[in-house]
Motif scaffolding. Structure first.
Motif, PDB file in Angstrom:
ATOM      1  N   LYS A 133     -28.935  53.631  25.099  1.00 56.83           N
ATOM      2  CA  LYS A 133     -28.974  53.911  23.609  1.00 56.83           C
ATOM      3  C   LYS A 133     -29.820  55.233  23.374  1.00 56.83           C
ATOM      4  CE  LYS A 133     -28.270  53.311  19.171  1.00 56.83           C
ATOM      5  NZ  LYS A 133     -27.115  53.939  18.571  1.00 56.83           N
ATOM      6  N   TYR A 134     -29.401  56.083  22.772  1.00 56.13           N
ATOM      7  CA  TYR A 134     -30.367  57.294  22.478  1.00 56.13           C
ATOM      8  C   TYR A 134     -31.089  57.019  21.215  1.00 56.13           C
ATOM      9  CZ  TYR A 134     -26.455  58.144  19.113  1.00 56.13           C
ATOM     10  OH  TYR A 134     -25.725  58.137  18.024  1.00 56.13           O
ATOM     11  N   SER A 135     -32.415  57.556  21.277  1.00 57.43           N
ATOM     12  CA  SER A 135     -33.126  57.431  20.079  1.00 57.43           C
ATOM     13  C   SER A 135     -32.937  58.334  18.932  1.00 57.43           C
ATOM     14  CB  SER A 135     -34.558  57.643  20.352  1.00 57.43           C
ATOM     15  OG  SER A 135     -34.942  58.931  20.727  1.00 57.43           O
ATOM     16  N   LYS A 136     -32.378  59.680  19.137  1.00 62.67           N
ATOM     17  CA  LYS A 136     -31.956  60.745  18.202  1.00 62.67           C
ATOM     18  C   LYS A 136     -30.915  61.471  18.542  1.00 62.67           C
ATOM     19  CE  LYS A 136     -36.871  61.153  16.774  1.00 62.67           C
ATOM     20  NZ  LYS A 136     -38.172  62.032  16.568  1.00 62.67           N
ATOM     21  N   MET A 137     -30.335  62.017  17.433  1.00 64.67           N
ATOM     22  CA  MET A 137     -29.102  62.892  17.870  1.00 64.67           C
ATOM     23  C   MET A 137     -29.190  64.142  16.661  1.00 64.67           C
ATOM     24  SD  MET A 137     -25.122  62.044  17.363  1.00 64.67           S
ATOM     25  CE  MET A 137     -25.359  61.697  15.810  1.00 64.67           C
ATOM     26  N   HIS A 138     -28.876  65.027  17.280  1.00 64.29           N
ATOM     27  CA  HIS A 138     -28.927  66.418  16.450  1.00 64.29           C
ATOM     28  C   HIS A 138     -27.719  67.159  16.476  1.00 64.29           C
ATOM     29  CE1 HIS A 138     -30.245  70.009  14.460  1.00 64.29           C
ATOM     30  NE2 HIS A 138     -29.717  70.912  15.468  1.00 64.29           N
ATOM     31  N   ILE A 139     -26.811  67.618  15.682  1.00 64.96           N
ATOM     32  CA  ILE A 139     -25.563  68.220  15.620  1.00 64.96           C
ATOM     33  C   ILE A 139     -25.774  69.513  15.130  1.00 64.96           C
ATOM     34  CG2 ILE A 139     -23.194  68.282  14.722  1.00 64.96           C
ATOM     35  CD1 ILE A 139     -23.251  65.267  14.726  1.00 64.96           C
ATOM     36  N   SER A 140     -25.075  70.801  15.930  1.00 64.62           N
ATOM     37  CA  SER A 140     -25.177  72.012  15.340  1.00 64.62           C
ATOM     38  C   SER A 140     -23.638  72.293  15.387  1.00 64.62           C
ATOM     39  CB  SER A 140     -25.694  72.844  16.570  1.00 64.62           C
ATOM     40  OG  SER A 140     -25.564  74.131  16.196  1.00 64.62           O
ATOM     41  N   LYS A 141     -23.189  72.855  14.391  1.00 65.97           N
ATOM     42  CA  LYS A 141     -21.426  73.165  14.196  1.00 65.97           C
ATOM     43  C   LYS A 141     -21.351  74.548  14.840  1.00 65.97           C
ATOM     44  CE  LYS A 141     -21.346  70.735   9.608  1.00 65.97           C
ATOM     45  NZ  LYS A 141     -20.981  70.766   8.261  1.00 65.97           N
ATOM     46  N   ASP A 142     -22.029  75.396  15.203  1.00 69.32           N
ATOM     47  CA  ASP A 142     -21.443  76.438  15.629  1.00 69.32           C
ATOM     48  C   ASP A 142     -21.916  76.452  17.337  1.00 69.32           C
ATOM     49  OD1 ASP A 142     -20.935  77.855  13.475  1.00 69.32           O
ATOM     50  OD2 ASP A 142     -23.301  78.540  12.923  1.00 69.32           O
TER      51      ASP A 142
END
Length: 209
Positions: free
Chosen positions: A160-169
């Motif tokens: 299980k990850y603790s954080k997630m970050h999404i970049s659309k480009d």
């Protein structure tokens, strides 16, 4: 004469009051007192007034206990923060086995990103519950985290990850870059747009800053 005796008595009292402070300072560098001392960014352990050499010791730091290894000069193995930051490790060979140590000299367990020397490229290393390098599990993690590999296996291994970050480009194509945070590691994947969104592929895995 009476005045001199009073002055001498006061000086003696002051020395008696001050003596616990001197004792506490000496205990702060005793391994048995669960501490270590730092000289020129090097960690040393002392036991009964002598440096601990070529030996393991468990030292309590705050509310936690850590394993340290002190070399022939009495210095604890530890990573250079300038090269690995606060989350990376250095891998050292001790009595035929390999162990990982962070920049504070703490022996590590589990999956970590580290180096074997200052000029080596960082890589993944898996250490068992005793802190010993496990080559077989390390190979599994490294193979699962190769670039362009389907990310399903490495994500399962990391849990299980603790954080997630999404970049659309994304420079990988039509989709998004996603970064998953797992303790000291950051896994970057490419998530295709549209129906293939579930087929994430590995971009890379590295230690966190």
């Amino acid at each position: 004469m009476k005045r001199l005796k009073k002055i001498m008595a006061m000086l003696l009292l002051m020395l008696l009051v001050a003596s616990p402070v001197v004792l506490a300072a000496s205990q702060s560098v005793e391994v048995q007192a669960a501490a270590k001392t730092v000289l020129k960014n090097k960690y040393y352990g002392y036991e009964n007034g002598k440096r601990v050499r070529n030996q393991w010791r468990t030292i309590k730091v705050g509310n936690r206990s850590f394993r340290f290894y002190f070399d022939k000069n009495g210095r604890a193995y530890h990573a250079d923060r300038n090269y690995v930051g606060t989350t990376g490790i250095v891998v050292k060979k001790i009595n035929g086995r390999y162990y990982g140590f962070d920049y504070q000299g703490h022996m590590m367990k589990g999956i970590r990103c580290g180096i074997t020397s200052e000029d080596a490229m960082p890589g993944l290393y898996y250490f068992n519950s005793n802190g010993v390098f496990n080559r077989q599990k390390t190979t599994v993690y490294r193979n699962a985290s190769k670039t362009y590999k389907n990310a399903r296996q490495i994500k399962k291994l990391l849990g299980k990850y603790s954080k997630m970050h999404i970049s659309k480009d994304s420079c990988f194509g039509n989709g998004s870059d996603v970064t998953y945070i797992y303790g000291s590691l950051a896994l970057s994947v490419f998530r295709p747009a549209g129906k293939g969104a579930s087929a994430e592929v590995v971009e890379g895995i590295m230690q966190r800053d």
